[in-house]
Design a protein around this motif. Structure first.
Motif, PDB file in Angstrom:
ATOM      1  N   ILE A 136       0.878  -1.186   0.000  1.00  0.00           N
ATOM      2  CA  ILE A 136       0.000   0.000   0.000  1.00  0.00           C
ATOM      3  C   ILE A 136       0.907   1.225   0.000  1.00  0.00           C
ATOM      4  O   ILE A 136       1.940   1.228   0.676  1.00  0.00           O
ATOM      5  CB  ILE A 136      -0.911   0.068   1.246  1.00  0.00           C
ATOM      6  N   SER A 137       0.538   2.260  -0.727  1.00  0.00           N
ATOM      7  CA  SER A 137       1.371   3.461  -0.689  1.00  0.00           C
ATOM      8  C   SER A 137       1.190   4.139   0.665  1.00  0.00           C
ATOM      9  O   SER A 137       0.117   4.090   1.273  1.00  0.00           O
ATOM     10  CB  SER A 137       1.001   4.412  -1.828  1.00  0.00           C
ATOM     11  N   ALA A 138       2.265   4.761   1.144  1.00  0.00           N
ATOM     12  CA  ALA A 138       2.225   5.447   2.437  1.00  0.00           C
ATOM     13  C   ALA A 138       1.132   6.509   2.438  1.00  0.00           C
ATOM     14  O   ALA A 138       0.450   6.727   3.438  1.00  0.00           O
ATOM     15  CB  ALA A 138       3.590   6.073   2.740  1.00  0.00           C
ATOM     16  N   GLU A 139       0.942   7.162   1.300  1.00  0.00           N
ATOM     17  CA  GLU A 139      -0.072   8.207   1.163  1.00  0.00           C
ATOM     18  C   GLU A 139      -1.474   7.651   1.449  1.00  0.00           C
ATOM     19  O   GLU A 139      -2.239   8.225   2.223  1.00  0.00           O
ATOM     20  CB  GLU A 139      -0.004   8.759  -0.273  1.00  0.00           C
ATOM     21  N   ILE A 140      -1.803   6.506   0.819  1.00  0.00           N
ATOM     22  CA  ILE A 140      -3.137   5.903   0.998  1.00  0.00           C
ATOM     23  C   ILE A 140      -3.311   5.436   2.446  1.00  0.00           C
ATOM     24  O   ILE A 140      -4.366   5.604   3.055  1.00  0.00           O
ATOM     25  CB  ILE A 140      -3.308   4.699   0.046  1.00  0.00           C
ATOM     26  N   GLN A 219       5.989   6.722  -1.028  1.00  0.00           N
ATOM     27  CA  GLN A 219       6.737   5.463  -1.070  1.00  0.00           C
ATOM     28  C   GLN A 219       5.768   4.318  -0.792  1.00  0.00           C
ATOM     29  O   GLN A 219       4.662   4.532  -0.292  1.00  0.00           O
ATOM     30  CB  GLN A 219       7.851   5.478  -0.002  1.00  0.00           C
ATOM     31  N   ASP A 220       6.203   3.118  -1.118  1.00  0.00           N
ATOM     32  CA  ASP A 220       5.367   1.945  -0.861  1.00  0.00           C
ATOM     33  C   ASP A 220       5.656   1.370   0.515  1.00  0.00           C
ATOM     34  O   ASP A 220       6.801   1.378   0.975  1.00  0.00           O
ATOM     35  CB  ASP A 220       5.625   0.864  -1.918  1.00  0.00           C
ATOM     36  N   VAL A 221       4.619   0.875   1.161  1.00  0.00           N
ATOM     37  CA  VAL A 221       4.767   0.196   2.440  1.00  0.00           C
ATOM     38  C   VAL A 221       4.418  -1.266   2.207  1.00  0.00           C
ATOM     39  O   VAL A 221       3.360  -1.577   1.653  1.00  0.00           O
ATOM     40  CB  VAL A 221       3.824   0.810   3.500  1.00  0.00           C
ATOM     41  N   LYS A 222       5.345  -2.163   2.585  1.00  0.00           N
ATOM     42  CA  LYS A 222       5.090  -3.590   2.431  1.00  0.00           C
ATOM     43  C   LYS A 222       4.565  -4.132   3.741  1.00  0.00           C
ATOM     44  O   LYS A 222       5.129  -3.870   4.808  1.00  0.00           O
ATOM     45  CB  LYS A 222       6.371  -4.329   2.050  1.00  0.00           C
ATOM     46  N   ILE A 223       3.477  -4.905   3.669  1.00  0.00           N
ATOM     47  CA  ILE A 223       2.805  -5.379   4.878  1.00  0.00           C
ATOM     48  C   ILE A 223       2.823  -6.896   4.923  1.00  0.00           C
ATOM     49  O   ILE A 223       2.465  -7.551   3.939  1.00  0.00           O
ATOM     50  CB  ILE A 223       1.341  -4.874   4.897  1.00  0.00           C
ATOM     51  N   SER A 224       3.271  -7.437   6.058  1.00  0.00           N
ATOM     52  CA  SER A 224       3.248  -8.888   6.259  1.00  0.00           C
ATOM     53  C   SER A 224       2.425  -9.157   7.508  1.00  0.00           C
ATOM     54  O   SER A 224       2.511  -8.405   8.492  1.00  0.00           O
ATOM     55  CB  SER A 224       4.660  -9.434   6.475  1.00  0.00           C
TER      56      SER A 224
END
Lengths: 379, 379
Positions: A136-140, A219-224
């Motif tokens: 998810i983008s940090a912005e969203i 920037q993109d945030v990777k979520i696990s």
């Protein structure tokens, strides 16, 4: 362990880590910040059990001016360490473990010796499998959180309501927060590589802290996601939060499908009116304002009153008004929070009856963002 | 009473009055703001008994856009009144007493009714004879207060020490504040038309509030003094403060005439060093730093320590050092306050012995400004 580093770079890069550390923890070592010097750089960790944040300050990034003379690890009292680094005189500082976890910090003519703790006693970070990741983008993520999280409960009597409920199905993410008096629901589209389904509840406090940590929203945030932990990866930061256990209540059926009275407003202008009406509502014990809608005359009037201080009434400026007459009372603070989340946009308010919840939606995005407020019985 | 006025002008001009009003007063009517509409304009008054402030908002000043339709007086609940005025939608507002001290405030579509109080029950302002006046520029008064007032006591066990002692003789004004651990003394030249002598003690809190009220420091302040009140006149404001009763202790003899060790510093650089040393002193119960002066090697080193957290030492950068070796311990907060009052200038520190007070003076103005700090016995 011995290293030298640019002081301002260090301060900027431990900021997120510092904020995860609470002075109130019952586990003494968690009042400390863990520093590990490796071949790659400096790993800095802070945790309050609920949230853990780890930042890598890279040796290869020339801006950091980081020279690691010898590797090692130490836990330093976070508050003092932070205050000291901020006040050191030089552009750089050197940190060295001398003996018995005593740590020497030098910069310019200043020399501090801090009593550290053995890093082996610091709790391990949670283990989260990072094979299946969402992006998810940090912005969203920032928008999603600020548009919903204020509706989560701050009371611990129903712990599950202190979280944000996330349902991920395909590329759709649905976020809901409610404290049982009001509710905010937001839908966004994400990248879900493996199309896995998720249903989880993240503490609202973790999310507020997370989105504050984004130095850059582009920037993109990777979520696990694991059984009881969620991991967000961005820049050189790992941000862990525990998940809340238990079933989130079904909220779908709370949102009414139809309405009998409809009003349209500029969110900002309605916010200003409600702020004025709430001045006197706050002075009274029940903190309620009354909205009277007269469709025939196209009038909507808001009333507030405090028996001690006085009364207020204001003729509102709806851009549209339709349906049936209505008189409804509610907590103005809920409406203020909801309106602030919309920002500067046109919104629709939909009512069914004086004692039924009413909804607010941005006119341009009504299917993806809805807020609901339960009225107050005043008779 | 009925008037219409420009809202922003009104807000700016009641600011000083508002700050004099305390929510904590035991006299209910003093939680209110008194408004009197006269032919000249609007007189606005606030008071917490110790301080009373009155401002005239002039009708003849076109900026105020003040129209008085009928004269009269009312006391309105200050906090609510202020909050309401700040949030009103219009550029102007109209205020009108309707009946039973109920006051109608209208602006744009907003209409507030506030429960007021009968202005006849508001206490009278102190009477101060204004025949013999002193004149001091707001700039000098501001400087005088900020250079001394932090040394006044905040403890009520010796009330007289919570004030600033002023002695006026001819055109010289001497101001002294002390909490018995440290002292600040400042001399300035003023215009004293009648060459009267004065000896008075003004509450430090009044003076802090007074100098905050100067919107413009480039103006003269006229001062009138009576038995137990002092009146400051500036712009359209009357600022009254009570005087403290009792004899201020003799402080002359506290200031040493000679010294055995002398150091010179840039005040700002010494302040940064003391701030660092105090970080660890604050973590320890006794809050003390130690200064070691070695004249032969031209060295001055400051030490701080907390058994729990660690130690700090810093080699200071005196621009000059002379006299005898010395080791002295003191509360670093007193030194920080003193150094902040000097700003960015060169100063001289003079010591006589480890247990005797030491002094600080700006090198360029040593006869007019002196600060004194009592050391701490650490053995």
């Amino acid at each position: 362990m011995k290293f030298t580093i640019n002081r301002n770079q260090f301060i900027n890069q431990i900021n997120n880590v510092q904020r995860a550390i609470s002075a109130k923890t019952t586990i003494p070592i968690l009042t400390g910040m863990k520093l590990v010097a490796t071949d790659k750089g400096l790993l800095v960790t802070g945790s309050d059990v609920d949230i853990s944040v780890q930042n890598l300050i890279e040796q290869q990034d020339a801006d950091n001016d980081l020279t690691i003379e010898s590797t090692g690890a130490i836990v330093l009292p976070a508050r003092f360490f932070n205050d000291i680094i901020k006040k050191l005189p030089g552009e750089q500082f050197t940190l060295e473990i001398i003996e018995n976890n005593q740590t020497l910090i030098t910069s310019g003519n200043s020399e501090f010796t801090l009593n550290g703790l053995d890093a082996n006693n610091y709790p391990h970070l949670p283990e989260v499998e990072t094979n299946d990741q969402l992006t998810i983008s940090a912005e969203i993520l920032h928008q999603l959180v600020s548009e919903t999280v204020f509706s989560a409960s701050t009371q611990e009597n129903r712990p599950i309501l202190t979280g944000l409920h996330l349902k991920i199905s395909g590329n759709e993410l649905l976020a809901v927060a409610t404290d049982s008096h009001r509710l905010a629901q937001r839908k966004v589209t994400i990248t879900n590589q493996n199309q896995n389904e998720y249903d989880l509840v993240i503490p609202a406090k973790s999310l507020t802290e997370l989105v504050r940590s984004f130095s850059d929203r582009d920037q993109d945030v990777k979520i696990s996601i694991s059984e009881n932990q969620i991991l967000f990866e961005f820049s050189n930061t790992l941000f862990y939060s525990r998940l809340l256990e238990g079933n989130y209540p079904a909220t779908d059926r709370l949102i009414p499908n139809e309405s009998t009275t409809q009003l349209e407003f500029d969110a900002k202008s309605l916010l200003a009116s409600v702020e004025r009406a709430s001045l006197l509502a706050h002075a009274s014990r029940n903190n309620v304002v009354r909205l009277v809608i007269e469709v025939a005359t196209k009038k909507a009037i808001i009333y507030g009153n405090s028996p001690e201080v006085g009364t207020v009434e204001e003729v509102l400026q709806p851009t549209n008004i339709s349906g049936e007459d209505l008189e409804i009372s509610f907590n103005p603070d809920y409406l203020k929070d909801a309106l602030r989340a919309f920002g500067d946009t046109k919104i629709q308010l939909e009512f069914t009856a004086a004692l039924h919840p009413f909804t607010l939606k941005p006119i341009s995005n009504a299917e993806n963002f809805i807020q609901l407020i339960t009225p107050v019985r005043t008779f």
